[in-house]
Design an enzyme around this catalytic site. Structure first.
Site, mmCIF file in Angstrom:
data_model
loop_
_atom_site.group_PDB
_atom_site.id
_atom_site.type_symbol
_atom_site.label_atom_id
_atom_site.label_comp_id
_atom_site.label_asym_id
_atom_site.label_seq_id
_atom_site.Cartn_x
_atom_site.Cartn_y
_atom_site.Cartn_z
ATOM 1 C CG ASP A 1 -0.006 0.576 8.654
ATOM 2 O OD1 ASP A 1 -0.619 1.421 9.333
ATOM 3 O OD2 ASP A 1 1.070 0.810 8.073
ATOM 4 N N GLY B 1 4.562 -3.919 3.830
ATOM 5 C CA GLY B 1 4.724 -5.318 3.456
ATOM 6 C C GLY B 1 4.522 -6.296 4.594
ATOM 7 N N GLY B 2 5.125 -6.021 5.751
ATOM 8 C CA GLY B 2 4.989 -6.930 6.884
ATOM 9 C C GLY B 2 3.559 -7.024 7.366
ATOM 10 C CB SER B 3 0.966 -4.434 7.928
ATOM 11 O OG SER B 3 1.689 -3.720 8.905
ATOM 12 C CB ILE C 1 11.929 -4.870 4.855
ATOM 13 C CG1 ILE C 1 13.442 -4.931 4.652
ATOM 14 C CG2 ILE C 1 11.308 -6.233 4.611
ATOM 15 C CD1 ILE C 1 14.158 -5.844 5.632
ATOM 16 N N GLY C 2 11.355 -1.790 5.303
ATOM 17 C CA GLY C 2 11.805 -0.446 5.653
ATOM 18 C C GLY C 2 11.490 0.567 4.580
ATOM 19 C CE LYS D 1 -0.005 1.353 4.755
ATOM 20 N NZ LYS D 1 1.191 2.193 4.701
ATOM 21 N N GLY E 1 7.988 1.714 3.981
ATOM 22 C CA GLY E 1 6.736 2.424 4.178
ATOM 23 C C GLY E 1 5.628 1.894 3.289
ATOM 24 C CG LEU E 2 6.283 0.403 -0.294
ATOM 25 C CD1 LEU E 2 7.193 -0.362 -1.256
ATOM 26 C CD2 LEU E 2 5.281 1.245 -1.076
#
Length: 271
Positions: free
Chosen positions: A134, A99-101, A93-94, A8, A96-97
């Protein structure tokens, strides 16, 4: 089961207050983006749920990954066998997209389908909120105006499919802690929910990411990328989330080969 977990972007991000529990009150617009992590969920013959990741190294203990936590969150209340979670990590990663969420939320949705748990989206959002700020967004996965700590949503009518979107991801990793250390909460001077209804070409005059001031001071190349996207013809450009990815929205497809000097280039509108 094969799952595509998408990223996102944040269109505007206002940090309006710091809460007593350490979280921050935010206003933002979340918009789904077609950059994907590929996740395979399979029932395991082992007694323990495990996560295997290819494509990028993710620091930390895999057992602390949000995907594993998502499994155990449902396991507390539903009978499920152990699973193997195999991921091809493509969302940086790192960045602000989100990805982990996204990965964690799509694992929740995948487990719900795989084991016929019959959970509604509202129930899944409640579980997702326990994993991270998120995470609930990725359950419905539609454009929203987000408030609170990033778990309160109001669906909005926003369609950027007619535009060409590009994302520039330099070799910079910005932790959430680093980002918040550089931002000063302040009352919003623009009503973001109203501003997002303006024509996209007017967003640059009204919509901003509060993290940019501090992050750009520490990493001047990010400001350079944003300015270069505007020079290239972007109608709107911004850092997403707490960085470090910078995206540009263009009227039409454009060649950004020259931006490869900054890092990886994603063209999610082409996927």
């Amino acid at each position: 089961m094969i799952i595509s977990a998408n990223a996102k972007i944040n269109i505007g991000l206002q940090v309006v207050a710091r809460r007593a529990d350490g979280y921050h009150e935010l206003n933002s617009v979340f918009y789904p983006l077609h950059i994907y992590d590929i996740i395979e969920l399979t029932e395991s013959t082992e007694n323990e749920t495990v996560l295997h990741i290819q494509g990028q190294h993710i620091p930390g203990d895999p057992s602390d990954n949000l995907c594993i936590k998502a499994y155990h969150l449902l396991k507390k209340e539903y009978e499920m066998p152990a699973v193997s979670i195999d991921m091809i990590k493509q969302i940086p990663i790192g960045a602000g997209l989100g990805g982990g969420s996204a990965d964690a939320s799509f694992v929740l949705k995948g487990l719900n389908t795989l084991f016929n748990l019959h959970l509604t989206n509202a129930q899944l959002e409640e579980y997702a909120a326990k994993l991270g700020a998120d995470c609930p967004f990725f359950i419905e996965n539609t454009p929203v105006y987000a408030t609170g700590i990033g778990t309160s949503f109001k669906r909005i009518s926003l369609d950027l499919s007619a535009y060409f979107i590009a994302v520039v991801m330099p070799d910079i990793h910005i932790s959430t802690a680093e980002a918040y250390a550089s931002v000063v909460p302040r009352a919003a001077t623009v009503n973001l929910e109203t501003a997002i209804r303006l024509p996209v070409q007017e967003w640059k005059f009204h919509i901003r990411n509060d993290f940019e001031d501090g992050i750009f001071e520490t990493y001047p190349v990010l400001k350079e990328i944003k300015e270069a996207l505007y020079q290239k013809g972007a109608v709107y450009a911004s850092m997403t989330g707490s960085g470090a990815a910078i995206y540009g929205i263009f009227w039409e497809k454009i060649d950004l080969t020259e931006f490869e000097k900054y890092g990886r280039i994603f063209y999610p509108s082409l996927i």
